[in-house]
Design an enzyme around this catalytic site. Structure first.
Site, PDB file in Angstrom:
ATOM      1  N   GLY A  49      69.072  51.471 -30.256  1.00  0.00           N
ATOM      2  CA  GLY A  49      70.514  50.551 -29.948  1.00  0.00           C
ATOM      3  C   GLY A  49      70.348  49.110 -30.142  1.00  0.00           C
ATOM      4  O   GLY A  49      71.071  48.569 -29.940  1.00  0.00           O
ATOM      5  N   CYS A  50      69.199  48.665 -30.741  1.00  0.00           N
ATOM      6  CA  CYS A  50      68.744  47.502 -30.952  1.00  0.00           C
ATOM      7  C   CYS A  50      68.865  47.045 -32.402  1.00  0.00           C
ATOM      8  O   CYS A  50      68.590  47.773 -33.193  1.00  0.00           O
ATOM      9  CB  CYS A  50      67.410  46.936 -30.355  1.00  0.00           C
ATOM     10  SG  CYS A  50      67.277  47.186 -28.549  1.00  0.00           S
ATOM     11  N   ALA A  51      69.407  45.825 -32.720  1.00  0.00           N
ATOM     12  CA  ALA A  51      69.584  45.543 -34.416  1.00  0.00           C
ATOM     13  C   ALA A  51      68.223  45.369 -34.804  1.00  0.00           C
ATOM     14  O   ALA A  51      68.038  45.808 -36.097  1.00  0.00           O
ATOM     15  CB  ALA A  51      70.472  44.407 -34.343  1.00  0.00           C
ATOM     16  N   SER A  52      67.237  44.784 -34.001  1.00  0.00           N
ATOM     17  CA  SER A  52      65.876  44.716 -34.295  1.00  0.00           C
ATOM     18  C   SER A  52      64.990  45.916 -33.899  1.00  0.00           C
ATOM     19  O   SER A  52      65.389  46.522 -33.364  1.00  0.00           O
ATOM     20  CB  SER A  52      65.561  43.438 -33.521  1.00  0.00           C
ATOM     21  OG  SER A  52      66.140  42.246 -33.716  1.00  0.00           O
TER      22      SER A  52
END
Length: 136
Positions: A49-52
Protein backbone atom coordinates in the site's frame (compact mmCIF):
# COMPACT_ATOMS: atom_id res chain seq x y z
CA UNK A 1 -1.32 9.17 24.23
CA UNK A 2 1.91 9.44 22.30
CA UNK A 3 5.42 8.65 23.46
CA UNK A 4 7.46 11.57 24.83
CA UNK A 5 9.81 11.42 21.83
CA UNK A 6 6.83 12.30 19.62
CA UNK A 7 5.90 15.19 21.92
CA UNK A 8 9.42 16.50 21.34
CA UNK A 9 8.76 16.54 17.57
CA UNK A 10 5.50 18.43 18.17
CA UNK A 11 7.41 21.02 20.20
CA UNK A 12 10.09 21.33 17.49
CA UNK A 13 7.40 21.82 14.84
CA UNK A 14 5.96 24.74 16.85
CA UNK A 15 9.23 26.59 16.26
CA UNK A 16 9.53 25.67 12.56
CA UNK A 17 7.06 27.82 10.68
CA UNK A 18 7.94 27.07 7.07
CA UNK A 19 6.65 23.75 5.74
CA UNK A 20 9.76 23.24 3.59
CA UNK A 21 11.84 23.39 6.78
CA UNK A 22 9.46 20.95 8.46
CA UNK A 23 9.81 18.62 5.49
CA UNK A 24 13.61 18.78 5.84
CA UNK A 25 13.25 18.11 9.57
CA UNK A 26 11.25 14.93 8.87
CA UNK A 27 13.85 13.80 6.32
CA UNK A 28 16.62 14.40 8.88
CA UNK A 29 14.72 12.25 11.38
CA UNK A 30 14.87 9.43 8.84
CA UNK A 31 18.57 9.94 8.22
CA UNK A 32 19.23 9.77 11.98
CA UNK A 33 17.30 6.51 12.34
CA UNK A 34 19.35 3.32 12.79
CA UNK A 35 19.62 1.31 9.59
CA UNK A 36 17.45 -1.77 9.31
CA UNK A 37 19.45 -4.95 8.76
CA UNK A 38 19.04 -5.90 5.09
CA UNK A 39 18.25 -9.47 6.19
CA UNK A 40 15.00 -8.05 7.62
CA UNK A 41 13.94 -6.49 4.31
CA UNK A 42 11.92 -9.51 3.25
CA UNK A 43 8.35 -10.01 2.01
CA UNK A 44 7.11 -10.73 5.55
CA UNK A 45 8.18 -7.27 6.76
CA UNK A 46 7.24 -5.37 3.57
CA UNK A 47 4.29 -3.01 3.89
CA UNK A 48 1.85 -3.15 0.99
CA UNK A 49 0.00 0.00 0.00
CA UNK A 50 3.04 2.26 -0.07
CA UNK A 51 4.29 3.86 -3.27
CA UNK A 52 7.85 3.35 -2.01
CA UNK A 53 9.48 0.21 -0.71
CA UNK A 54 8.79 0.03 3.04
CA UNK A 55 9.74 -2.58 5.62
CA UNK A 56 8.74 -2.58 9.29
CA UNK A 57 10.26 -4.98 11.80
CA UNK A 58 8.33 -4.98 15.09
CA UNK A 59 9.43 -6.48 18.39
CA UNK A 60 7.50 -6.93 21.59
CA UNK A 61 9.45 -7.61 24.75
CA UNK A 62 7.90 -7.59 28.19
CA UNK A 63 4.70 -6.13 26.77
CA UNK A 64 6.57 -3.15 25.30
CA UNK A 65 6.28 -2.44 21.58
CA UNK A 66 9.15 -1.27 19.40
CA UNK A 67 9.82 -1.36 15.70
CA UNK A 68 12.54 -0.53 13.25
CA UNK A 69 11.98 0.25 9.61
CA UNK A 70 13.45 1.25 6.30
CA UNK A 71 12.38 2.74 2.99
CA UNK A 72 13.98 3.55 -0.32
CA UNK A 73 12.50 7.08 -0.17
CA UNK A 74 13.96 9.78 2.09
CA UNK A 75 10.65 11.33 3.12
CA UNK A 76 9.16 7.91 3.86
CA UNK A 77 12.18 7.06 6.00
CA UNK A 78 11.42 10.26 7.87
CA UNK A 79 7.79 9.24 8.30
CA UNK A 80 8.94 5.88 9.67
CA UNK A 81 11.14 7.76 12.15
CA UNK A 82 8.16 9.89 13.21
CA UNK A 83 6.04 6.77 13.71
CA UNK A 84 8.84 5.18 15.74
CA UNK A 85 8.78 8.20 18.01
CA UNK A 86 5.00 7.98 18.24
CA UNK A 87 4.87 4.28 19.18
CA UNK A 88 8.22 2.91 20.39
CA UNK A 89 8.33 2.22 24.11
CA UNK A 90 4.57 2.05 24.59
CA UNK A 91 2.72 -0.90 26.05
CA UNK A 92 0.49 -2.89 23.71
CA UNK A 93 -2.61 -1.29 25.21
CA UNK A 94 -1.11 2.19 24.79
CA UNK A 95 -0.26 1.48 21.14
CA UNK A 96 -3.86 0.50 20.49
CA UNK A 97 -5.16 3.64 22.22
CA UNK A 98 -3.04 6.03 20.14
CA UNK A 99 -5.12 7.98 17.64
CA UNK A 100 -2.33 8.22 15.08
CA UNK A 101 -4.35 10.34 12.69
CA UNK A 102 -5.06 12.95 15.37
CA UNK A 103 -1.46 12.89 16.59
CA UNK A 104 -0.06 13.35 13.09
CA UNK A 105 -2.56 16.16 12.45
CA UNK A 106 -0.78 18.03 15.24
CA UNK A 107 2.21 18.14 12.89
CA UNK A 108 0.14 19.19 9.89
CA UNK A 109 1.39 16.22 7.90
CA UNK A 110 -2.00 15.38 6.42
CA UNK A 111 -2.12 18.73 4.63
CA UNK A 112 1.33 18.46 3.08
CA UNK A 113 1.71 14.86 1.97
CA UNK A 114 0.67 13.59 -1.43
CA UNK A 115 -2.25 11.17 -1.47
CA UNK A 116 0.17 8.31 -2.20
CA UNK A 117 2.32 9.22 0.83
CA UNK A 118 -0.78 9.58 3.00
CA UNK A 119 -1.97 6.14 1.88
CA UNK A 120 1.45 4.69 2.66
CA UNK A 121 1.45 6.29 6.09
CA UNK A 122 -1.98 4.77 6.78
CA UNK A 123 -0.71 1.38 5.62
CA UNK A 124 2.23 1.59 8.05
CA UNK A 125 -0.09 2.52 10.92
CA UNK A 126 -2.45 -0.33 10.01
CA UNK A 127 0.47 -2.79 10.00
CA UNK A 128 1.57 -1.61 13.46
CA UNK A 129 -1.96 -1.95 14.82
CA UNK A 130 -2.35 -5.40 13.25
CA UNK A 131 0.90 -6.67 14.79
CA UNK A 132 -0.07 -5.35 18.21
CA UNK A 133 -3.65 -6.65 18.04
CA UNK A 134 -2.37 -10.12 17.11
CA UNK A 135 0.09 -10.06 20.01
CA UNK A 136 -2.42 -8.82 22.60
Amino acid sequence: MAAQAFEDIVEDFEFIEDWEDRYRYVIEQGKDMPALDEALCVPATKVDGCASQVWLHPTIEGGVFRFDGASDAMIVSGLIAVLRKLYNGLSLAEVMSVDARAELERLGLNEHLSSQRSNGLRAMIERIRLVVSEAA
